[in-house]
Design a protein around this motif. Structure first.
Motif, PDB file in Angstrom:
ATOM      1  N   MET A   8       0.843  -1.186   0.000  1.00 31.97           N
ATOM      2  CA  MET A   8       0.000   0.000   0.000  1.00 31.97           C
ATOM      3  C   MET A   8       0.887   1.247   0.000  1.00 31.97           C
ATOM      4  O   MET A   8       1.891   1.308   0.704  1.00 31.97           O
ATOM      5  CB  MET A   8      -0.900   0.022   1.236  1.00 31.97           C
ATOM      6  N   GLY A  15      -7.185   5.396   2.857  1.00 37.05           N
ATOM      7  CA  GLY A  15      -7.675   4.508   1.814  1.00 37.05           C
ATOM      8  C   GLY A  15      -9.065   3.994   2.093  1.00 37.05           C
ATOM      9  O   GLY A  15      -9.875   3.837   1.174  1.00 37.05           O
ATOM     10  N   TYR A 191      -9.785  -1.963  -6.124  1.00 40.91           N
ATOM     11  CA  TYR A 191      -9.197  -0.824  -5.429  1.00 40.91           C
ATOM     12  C   TYR A 191      -8.043  -1.279  -4.540  1.00 40.91           C
ATOM     13  O   TYR A 191      -7.000  -0.615  -4.459  1.00 40.91           O
ATOM     14  CB  TYR A 191     -10.257  -0.105  -4.588  1.00 40.91           C
ATOM     15  N   ARG A 192      -8.210  -2.410  -3.877  1.00 41.27           N
ATOM     16  CA  ARG A 192      -7.117  -2.938  -3.051  1.00 41.27           C
ATOM     17  C   ARG A 192      -5.899  -3.252  -3.920  1.00 41.27           C
ATOM     18  O   ARG A 192      -4.754  -2.966  -3.535  1.00 41.27           O
ATOM     19  CB  ARG A 192      -7.565  -4.205  -2.323  1.00 41.27           C
ATOM     20  N   ARG A 195      -4.290   0.093  -5.141  1.00 40.96           N
ATOM     21  CA  ARG A 195      -3.621   0.784  -4.036  1.00 40.96           C
ATOM     22  C   ARG A 195      -2.243   0.201  -3.766  1.00 40.96           C
ATOM     23  O   ARG A 195      -1.356   0.891  -3.248  1.00 40.96           O
ATOM     24  CB  ARG A 195      -4.467   0.677  -2.765  1.00 40.96           C
ATOM     25  N   PRO A 200      -2.440   6.905  -4.457  1.00 42.96           N
ATOM     26  CA  PRO A 200      -3.905   6.946  -4.244  1.00 42.96           C
ATOM     27  C   PRO A 200      -4.738   7.640  -5.315  1.00 42.96           C
ATOM     28  O   PRO A 200      -5.757   7.071  -5.727  1.00 42.96           O
ATOM     29  CB  PRO A 200      -4.023   7.653  -2.891  1.00 42.96           C
ATOM     30  N   SER A 203      -5.013   5.287  -8.291  1.00 47.54           N
ATOM     31  CA  SER A 203      -5.696   4.030  -7.980  1.00 47.54           C
ATOM     32  C   SER A 203      -7.208   4.236  -7.957  1.00 47.54           C
ATOM     33  O   SER A 203      -7.966   3.380  -8.416  1.00 47.54           O
ATOM     34  CB  SER A 203      -5.215   3.492  -6.629  1.00 47.54           C
TER      35      SER A 203
END
Length: 584
Positions: A8, A15, A191-192, A195, A200, A203
Motif C-alpha cells: 500500500m 484509503g 481498489y485494493r 492501491r 492513491p 488508484s
C-alpha cells in the motif's frame, strides 16, 4: 529493484475513506434500474384477454414447459412456425410464446439460472453447468434470504408464476441484486489491487474507470455470473502480488484456488491460471537471472496450477453426476467458443470488446501506457502484468467463433482482462503526472466525466424500461389499438419477449420466418423487426432480411427510447428498438 515489495502506498485509514466514497458513488449506478424488462401484470394484459386467463391455460403452459426441458433444450428460437387465431385449443408454439411473455425477462439467458436452481432443488443437480455451482449457490442463498424477509414467494409450482407475473419479477430483481453486490465486491478488490500498485489518486481513477465501464453496468443489471467470477479473478491478481513478494507454496496454492474458482463460474476465463506461471518465471534468483530449466521443474509451480484444476472441480461437484452433459455445455458455451477465428476478425474484436466494453478514453490511456512502458515502469509487477495481458488477449481472441467477434456482449467473457487494462490506465496517468501534473489531472477528469455521463444514460435507460414507458410495451399497445383482429403479421423467429412486443397475438394470423425465408412465399400485411443488442450487432438499425423485403415493405412505425439520440446501448436489451413495416 529485485527486492522491491509491492505494498500500500498511503495511509490505510485514508484509503478506507476513499473506498467508502467510491462505493457510495458507484452504488446507485449498480442498484438503480434493476427491474428493467421484467415480467409484469401489465405485460400479461397486453398478451392475454381476461377470458383467456384460465386454469386450463396455466396447466397447458406448465406441461409445454416440462416437455421442452425434457428434451434437454432451453431454446425457444428454433423452428419458427405460424400461429393462427386460436379458437378452443392452445397448441405448443403459442404456449411457448405466451409463457415467454408471462415469466421471462428481456435478457434471454436469465431464465437458465432459475431453471438450474429449480432442478438443483428438485433433482439434486443443476443440469446446467455453464455458470458453475458456486454462482448458483450465491443466487439461491440470496433468494432464500429475500424469502425470509418476506420480499419474494418461492413456489415449486410454475403455474403460480404464470398467474402472478409480478411475483416472478421479484425473483429476478433479487437475483440481479446479487449481481450488483458482486459488482461492489469487484470494486473493493480492484481498489485494493491498485492501491498496492500506484499512488492513491490514480488508484481511485483506475478503479472508477472499471466500475463505470459499460459492460460492468450491464452485468450488474442481469442475472449472470461474470462479475462474481471477476471478483475471484481480482482476488487472484492480489494473490499474485503476494506471490511476487513471497514465492512460497502458500501463495502458489492461494492464487491457484482463486483462479480455479473464477474459471469454475465462467469457463471462458480458463487462461487465468497462466498468470501464476508468468509470475513464476518473472521472479529472479539471487543472481538476478531466471533459470528456465530449474523454474520449469519447480514443484511449487505445478502445485499452484493443480490447485486451479482442483478448485474448478471441487466448486462444481455435480459434474461427476453427468460428465457427458457437462462436456457438451462446456464445448457449446453459448456458441461463442470454438477456436475458429481468423486473423481478419482482430479489428472487430478490438471494437466490440475493449472499445465497447471499457470505452474509448480508458483504452486510449491503455495503449499510451503500453507504448511508454519500456521507458519507465511503475512497479516490478508491471512487466508480468503486460506479458500476461498479451497472452490472455491472444488466447481469448483465438477461442472465439467468427460471429462472436462482432457481438458487443462478448466483452462479458473478458471482464478480468478489462480490469487489468484499467490498472495500466492508472499507471499511465501516474507516469504522465511525473512530467506534467496538470495534464494528468485533466486527462483523469476527462475520462471519469465521460464514464459518468455514459453511466447516467445507461441507468436511465434501465429505469425507463418499466411497464408504463418501456419501448416494447408502447409497441404492443399500438398494435392492439391500431391493427384489426385477423390481420396477418410477420416476424422473425418465434414470438418471444426479448425479440417482440407483447400484444394480443392470438387475435392475429402470425407468420414466423427464419431470415433467409422472408419473401419466399405470400407476404403478410405487417412485419415486426427488432434490434436487441443481445441478438444483433447493430442496435441502431432494423435487421432487414433481404432485398425482397425492402421492395415489399415500407416503414410504418418506429419505437425507440426517447433519449436514443444521445446514447446507444450495446449490451442491455432494455428499451431495445422495434420497427413495424407495412406491405406497400
Amino acid at each position: 529493484m529485485a527486492g522491491e515489495k509491492l505494498e500500500m502506498t498511503a495511509d490505510p485509514k485514508a484509503g478506507s475513506w476513499t473506498l467508502w466514497a467510491l462505493l457510495i458513488l458507484v452504488g446507485p449506478f449498480y442498484f438503480l434500474g434493476l427491474r428493467w424488462g421484467l415480467p409484469s401484470n401489465e405485460r400479461r394484459d397486453l398478451v392475454l384477454h381476461p377470458r383467456q386467463e384460465t386454469q386450463d391455460l396455466y396447466d397447458s403452459l406448465s406441461v409445454a414447459r416440462d416437455q421442452l426441458y425434457k428434451t434437454g433444450s432451453r431454446s425457444l428460437d428454433s423452428n419458427p412456425t405460424a400461429i393462427h387465431r386460436e379458437k378452443e385449443k392452445f397448441h405448443e408454439q403459442p404456449l411457448h410464446s405466451i409463457g415467454s411473455f408471462l415469466i421471462r425477462s428481456l435478457d434471454g439467458d436469465e431464465q437458465a439460472t432459475l431453471v438450474a436452481l429449480s432442478t438443483l432443488k428438485t433433482k439434486r443437480k443443476p443440469e446446467f453447468y455453464n455458470y458453475g455451482t458456486l454462482y448458483l449457490s450465491g443466487v439461491g442463498l440470496t433468494l432464500l434470504c429475500a424469502q425470509q424477509l418476506g420480499k419474494i414467494t418461492l413456489s415449486p409450482d410454475i403455474r403460480f408464476y404464470y398467474r402472478n407475473p409480478n411475483a416472478m419479477a421479484n425473483i429476478y430483481f433479487w437475483a440481479r441484486t446479487f449481481s450488483a453486490l458482486s459488482g461492489l465486491l469487484c470494486a473493493i478488490l480492484l481498489y485494493r489491487l491498485t492501491r498496492r500498485l500506484m499512488s492513491p489518486p490514480w488508484s481511485l481513477v483506475a478503479t472508477l474507470l472499471f466500475c463505470l465501464a459499460p459492460v460492468n453496468l450491464f452485468l450488474t443489471h442481469v442475472m449472470k455470473p461474470h462479475l462474481l467470477s471477476t471478483a475471484f479473478a481480482l482476488a487472484g491478481f492480489n494473490a499474485c502480488v503476494d506471490l511476487m513478494n513471497a514465492p512460497n507454496i502458500r501463495n502458489y496454492i492461494k492464487s491457484g484456488i482463486l483462479f480455479g474458482l473464477a474459471v469454475g463460474m465462467t469457463i471462458n476465463l480458463w487462461p487465468l491460471p497462466l498468470f501464476i506461471a508468468v509470475i513464476h518465471f518473472s521472479n529472479t534468483n539471487e543472481k538476478g537471472q531466471a533459470d528456465l530449466l530449474a523454474r520449469s521443474t519447480d514443484l511449487k509451480l505445478w502445485i499452484g496450477m493443480s490447485a486451479s484444476i482442483a478448485a474448478y472441480f471441487l466448486s462444481n461437484p455435480f459434474i461427476l453426476m453427468n460428465p457427458h452433459r457437462w462436456w457438451r455445455e462446456m464445448t457449446f458455451q453459448s456458441g461463442a467458443m470454438g477456436f475458429t477465428l481468423s486473423w481478419r476478425g482482430i479489428p472487430s474484436i478490438l471494437k466490440s470488446v475493449p472499445l465497447r466494453g471499457l470505452g474509448l478514453a480508458p483504452i486510449g490511456l491503455v495503449f499510451l501506457g503500453i507504448i511508454i512502458s519500456h521507458r519507465k515502469r511503475s512497479h516490478r509487477f508491471e512487466k508480468p502484468l503486460l506479458y500476461f495481458l498479451g497472452i490472455y488477449s491472444i488466447l481469448f481472441t483465438a477461442q472465439l467463433k467468427q460471429w462472436a467477434v462482432h457481438a458487443p456482449d462478448t466483452a462479458r467473457y473478458f471482464v478480468p482482462g478489462l480490469a487489468l487494462m484499467t490498472v495500466i490506465a492508472g499507471w499511465t496517468l501516474e507516469k504522465i503526472n511525473f512530467r506534467s501534473q496538470s495534464l494528468a489531472i485533466s486527462l483523469a477528469i476527462l475520462c471519469v466525466f465521460i464514464s459518468l455521463e455514459r453511466s447516467v444514460f445507461a441507468v436511465m435507460n434501465c429505469i425507463d424500461d418499466n411497464p408504463r414507458t418501456a419501448v416494447n410495451m408502447q409497441a404492443g399497445r399500438w398494435i392492439n389499438s391500431h391493427l384489426k383482429p385477423g390481420t396477418r403479421i410477420g416476424a422473425l423467429y418465434n414470438l418471444l419477449t426479448y425479440r417482440h412486443p407483447p400484444f394480443h397475438f392470438l387475435d392475429y394470423d402470425i407468420d414466423l420466418y427464419a431470415p433467409q425465408s422472408v419473401g419466399s412465399h405470400e407476404t403478410p400485411e405487417y412485419f415486426i423487426l427488432d434490434s436487441n443488442p443481445n441478438l444483433y450487432f447493430d442496435p441502431t438499425s432494423p435487421p432487414i432480411p433481404n432485398e425482397k423485403f425492402r421492395e415489399t415493405y415500407q416503414l410504418e412505425r418506429v419505437f425507440v427510447w426517447d433519449k436514443a439520440d444521445f446514447y446507444t446501448e450495446y449490451f442491455s436489451g432494455a428499451n431495445y428498438p422495434l420497427w413495424i413495416f407495412k406491405h406497400r
